[in-house]
Design a protein around this motif. Structure first.
Motif, PDB file in Angstrom:
ATOM      1  N   GLY A   1       0.749  -0.999   0.019  1.00 43.47           N
ATOM      2  CA  GLY A   1       0.049  -0.006  -0.026  1.00 43.47           C
ATOM      3  C   GLY A   1       0.927   1.376   0.038  1.00 43.47           C
ATOM      4  O   GLY A   1       0.319   2.372  -0.381  1.00 43.47           O
ATOM      5  N   LEU A   2       2.181   1.048   0.088  1.00 43.87           N
ATOM      6  CA  LEU A   2       3.065   2.102   0.405  1.00 43.87           C
ATOM      7  C   LEU A   2       3.667   2.679  -1.064  1.00 43.87           C
ATOM      8  O   LEU A   2       4.413   3.405  -1.270  1.00 43.87           O
ATOM      9  N   SER A   3       3.179   1.705  -2.150  1.00 41.12           N
ATOM     10  CA  SER A   3       3.970   1.782  -3.350  1.00 41.12           C
ATOM     11  C   SER A   3       3.477   2.490  -4.099  1.00 41.12           C
ATOM     12  O   SER A   3       3.808   2.809  -5.427  1.00 41.12           O
ATOM     13  N   VAL A   4       2.239   3.042  -4.033  1.00 47.77           N
ATOM     14  CA  VAL A   4       1.571   4.088  -5.047  1.00 47.77           C
ATOM     15  C   VAL A   4       1.516   5.276  -4.567  1.00 47.77           C
ATOM     16  O   VAL A   4       2.112   5.710  -3.466  1.00 47.77           O
ATOM     17  N   SER A   5       0.916   6.562  -5.557  1.00 45.24           N
ATOM     18  CA  SER A   5       0.910   7.646  -5.111  1.00 45.24           C
ATOM     19  C   SER A   5       0.309   8.126  -3.898  1.00 45.24           C
ATOM     20  O   SER A   5      -0.535   7.247  -3.329  1.00 45.24           O
ATOM     21  N   GLY A   6       0.554   9.244  -3.388  1.00 44.54           N
ATOM     22  CA  GLY A   6      -0.070   9.888  -2.006  1.00 44.54           C
ATOM     23  C   GLY A   6      -1.641   9.867  -2.116  1.00 44.54           C
ATOM     24  O   GLY A   6      -2.074   9.518  -1.353  1.00 44.54           O
ATOM     25  N   GLY A   7      -2.121  10.299  -3.320  1.00 43.12           N
ATOM     26  CA  GLY A   7      -3.337  10.416  -3.581  1.00 43.12           C
ATOM     27  C   GLY A   7      -4.098   9.104  -3.448  1.00 43.12           C
ATOM     28  O   GLY A   7      -5.171   8.736  -2.909  1.00 43.12           O
ATOM     29  N   GLN A   8      -3.319   8.263  -4.055  1.00 44.60           N
ATOM     30  CA  GLN A   8      -3.962   6.599  -4.350  1.00 44.60           C
ATOM     31  C   GLN A   8      -3.862   6.114  -2.624  1.00 44.60           C
ATOM     32  O   GLN A   8      -4.833   5.429  -2.319  1.00 44.60           O
ATOM     33  N   GLN A   9      -2.767   6.603  -1.880  1.00 40.72           N
ATOM     34  CA  GLN A   9      -2.788   5.833  -0.756  1.00 40.72           C
ATOM     35  C   GLN A   9      -3.798   6.379   0.191  1.00 40.72           C
ATOM     36  O   GLN A   9      -4.482   5.594   1.146  1.00 40.72           O
ATOM     37  N   GLN A  10      -4.205   7.853  -0.171  1.00 40.71           N
ATOM     38  CA  GLN A  10      -5.185   8.281   0.749  1.00 40.71           C
ATOM     39  C   GLN A  10      -6.572   7.718   0.508  1.00 40.71           C
ATOM     40  O   GLN A  10      -7.446   7.309   1.424  1.00 40.71           O
ATOM     41  N   ARG A  11      -6.871   7.533  -0.729  1.00 40.79           N
ATOM     42  CA  ARG A  11      -8.118   6.625  -1.257  1.00 40.79           C
ATOM     43  C   ARG A  11      -8.137   5.298  -0.653  1.00 40.79           C
ATOM     44  O   ARG A  11      -8.941   4.718  -0.422  1.00 40.79           O
ATOM     45  N   ILE A  12      -6.955   4.512  -0.707  1.00 44.85           N
ATOM     46  CA  ILE A  12      -6.877   3.119  -0.113  1.00 44.85           C
ATOM     47  C   ILE A  12      -7.167   3.250   1.127  1.00 44.85           C
ATOM     48  O   ILE A  12      -7.874   2.608   1.911  1.00 44.85           O
ATOM     49  N   CYS A  13      -6.723   4.474   2.028  1.00 47.29           N
ATOM     50  CA  CYS A  13      -7.230   4.644   3.566  1.00 47.29           C
ATOM     51  C   CYS A  13      -8.821   4.723   3.636  1.00 47.29           C
ATOM     52  O   CYS A  13      -9.217   4.286   4.511  1.00 47.29           O
ATOM     53  N   ILE A  14      -9.056   5.261   2.524  1.00 44.48           N
ATOM     54  CA  ILE A  14     -10.577   5.796   2.637  1.00 44.48           C
ATOM     55  C   ILE A  14     -11.514   4.248   2.450  1.00 44.48           C
ATOM     56  O   ILE A  14     -12.407   4.127   3.118  1.00 44.48           O
ATOM     57  N   ALA A  15     -10.844   3.614   1.583  1.00 39.70           N
ATOM     58  CA  ALA A  15     -11.427   2.311   1.418  1.00 39.70           C
ATOM     59  C   ALA A  15     -11.445   1.272   2.442  1.00 39.70           C
ATOM     60  O   ALA A  15     -12.304   0.450   2.523  1.00 39.70           O
ATOM     61  N   ARG A  16     -10.287   1.610   3.140  1.00 34.90           N
ATOM     62  CA  ARG A  16     -10.002   0.501   4.351  1.00 34.90           C
ATOM     63  C   ARG A  16     -11.112   0.994   5.403  1.00 34.90           C
ATOM     64  O   ARG A  16     -11.786   0.131   6.152  1.00 34.90           O
ATOM     65  N   ALA A  17     -11.603   2.237   5.364  1.00 32.70           N
ATOM     66  CA  ALA A  17     -12.281   2.904   6.456  1.00 32.70           C
ATOM     67  C   ALA A  17     -13.784   2.207   6.078  1.00 32.70           C
ATOM     68  O   ALA A  17     -14.797   1.854   6.721  1.00 32.70           O
ATOM     69  N   LEU A  18     -14.001   2.297   4.623  1.00 34.24           N
ATOM     70  CA  LEU A  18     -15.341   1.804   4.173  1.00 34.24           C
ATOM     71  C   LEU A  18     -15.477   0.373   4.160  1.00 34.24           C
ATOM     72  O   LEU A  18     -16.558  -0.043   4.219  1.00 34.24           O
TER      73      LEU A  18
END
Length: 277
Positions: free
Chosen positions: A166-183
């Motif tokens: 999850g650390l290998s993608v861009s900052g914007g993608q990381q944040q959306r992955i974190c949103i997906a994790r919350a969802l």
């Protein structure tokens, strides 16, 4: 600090400036909420109602208690040893600070996305599957992960990289992955603490569009310093201020149109027009 600015900041708030919903039952409601750290008051007597499936922005100058208030809504302040919370936060018909309430369960139902992207040092797949696994969900995890990434508008960008960190993608993608994790655990509310402050304009636009889309499904409370962002994405805006005593208080709460177009409190007008900040 100029004297006129100090005068503005020191004025007491008025309950007449705080929107109350008579016909809509709020999904979240605080009463006389106060927080101290090591005995020093950070916020005092905050009472606010949050309607379901809305976007509420918490705005105000740095140090006025916005993030402290946000952390009250899912008991994240419990993790700070020096913090003491007084008052009530009602959610789903109960005060989340009652002694018999499990704060971990509250944090699944009221998720949080932080200022800086904080994916776990795991694969993208395992980042999103983390919450469901803890909740004992082992069936249909592939579907849960895909649906969550789709809801977070990042599936098409990472669907072929699910086994990568999850650390290998861009900052914007990381944040959306974190949103997906919350969802992934189907929260009813998502708290966001300046989720786009460290992102580039294109990624910020993607996060803002995502927030607007998600508000059809979940309630979102967001801390932002960006007035333009607040006007673009919010249904309601809550303005906080801290005077010379540095105690944060809610001074105004209303619809976006009212707060930004016709504020009731002169401090709100001074803040949204840039005269104080």
């Amino acid at each position: 600090m100029p004297q006129n600015q100090a005068d503005l900041l020191s004025q007491a708030g008025s309950s007449e400036n705080i929107l109350r919903f008579d016909t809509t039952e709020p999904i979240l409601e605080s009463h006389n909420l106060s927080v101290t750290y090591s005995g020093n008051t950070a916020i005092s007597d905050v009472s606010i109602q949050v309607p379901k499936n809305s976007v509420v922005s918490l705005i105000g100058p740095s140090g006025c208690g916005k993030s402290t208030l946000l952390r009250c809504f899912n008991r994240m302040n419990d993790l700070i040893a020096t913090a003491d919370v007084k008052g009530t936060v009602n959610f789903a018909g109960q005060n989340i600070y009652d002694s018999d309430i499990d704060p971990t369960e509250i944090r699944f139902r009221i998720g949080m996305v932080f200022q800086r992207p904080n994916p776990f040092p795991k694969s993208i797949y395992e980042n999103v599957a983390f919450g469901p696994r803890i909740n004992g969900i082992t069936d249909d995890l592939d579907e849960v992960v895909e649906n969550s990434l789709r809801r977070a508008a990042v599936w098409e960008e990472v669907k072929d990289r699910l086994n990568e960190s999850g650390l290998s993608v861009s900052g914007g993608q990381q944040q959306r992955i974190c949103i997906a994790r919350a969802l992934a655990v189907n929260p009813e509310i998502v708290l966001m603490d300046e989720p786009a402050s460290s992102l580039d304009p294109i990624s910020t636009q993607a996060i803002e569009q995502l927030i607007q889309e998600l508000s059809n499904e979940v309630t979102i409370i967001i801390v932002t310093h960006n007035m333009q962002q607040a006007t673009r994405i919010s249904d309601y805006a809550a303005v906080m201020m801290a005077g010379e005593e540095r105690i944060g208080r809610l001074i105004e709460y209303g619809t976006n149109e009212q707060v930004f177009g016709n504020p009731k409190d002169e401090r709100t007008e001074a803040y949204v027009t840039g005269r104080i900040g």
